[in-house]
Motif scaffolding. Sequence first.
Motif, short mmCIF file in Angstrom:
data_model
loop_
_atom_site.label_atom_id
_atom_site.label_comp_id
_atom_site.label_asym_id
_atom_site.label_seq_id
_atom_site.Cartn_x
_atom_site.Cartn_y
_atom_site.Cartn_z
N ILE A 5 38.47 16.57 41.51
CA ILE A 5 37.06 16.22 41.63
C ILE A 5 36.88 14.82 41.06
O ILE A 5 37.71 14.34 40.29
CB ILE A 5 36.13 17.23 40.91
N THR A 6 35.79 14.20 41.41
CA THR A 6 35.49 12.87 40.88
C THR A 6 34.95 13.01 39.45
O THR A 6 34.50 14.10 39.04
CB THR A 6 34.44 12.14 41.74
N TRP A 7 34.98 11.90 38.70
CA TRP A 7 34.42 11.92 37.36
C TRP A 7 32.92 12.22 37.42
O TRP A 7 32.39 12.93 36.57
CB TRP A 7 34.68 10.59 36.66
N LYS A 8 32.24 11.69 38.42
CA LYS A 8 30.81 11.95 38.58
C LYS A 8 30.55 13.44 38.79
O LYS A 8 29.62 14.00 38.21
CB LYS A 8 30.26 11.13 39.76
N GLN A 9 31.37 14.10 39.59
CA GLN A 9 31.21 15.54 39.82
C GLN A 9 31.48 16.31 38.52
O GLN A 9 30.80 17.28 38.21
CB GLN A 9 32.13 16.03 40.93
N PHE A 10 32.48 15.86 37.77
CA PHE A 10 32.79 16.48 36.48
C PHE A 10 31.58 16.39 35.55
O PHE A 10 31.20 17.38 34.92
CB PHE A 10 34.01 15.80 35.85
N GLU A 11 30.98 15.21 35.46
CA GLU A 11 29.80 15.03 34.62
C GLU A 11 28.65 15.93 35.07
O GLU A 11 27.95 16.52 34.23
CB GLU A 11 29.34 13.57 34.64
N THR A 12 28.46 16.04 36.36
CA THR A 12 27.42 16.91 36.90
C THR A 12 27.69 18.36 36.54
O THR A 12 26.78 19.11 36.14
CB THR A 12 27.33 16.76 38.44
#
Length: 70
Positions: A5-12
Amino acid sequence: MHNAITWKQFETDVHTLAKYIKNDIDIIIGIGRGGWIPAVCLSHQIGVKEVYNFSIQSYNCLLYTSPSPR
């Protein structure tokens, strides 16, 4: 198989998980081999200062199979 997953998805995902956690949490325990980073990020998100780690090791291969985790 790995699911990247992307870092942005991880943060979400961390932000979404934080919404479901009650405010009376004192500590967070991160599981080794992939759980420490989410544990720390979650601790920052919900304001928990105490983060501990837990690690389990077991080995399973063709030459030697451990009867139980060490």
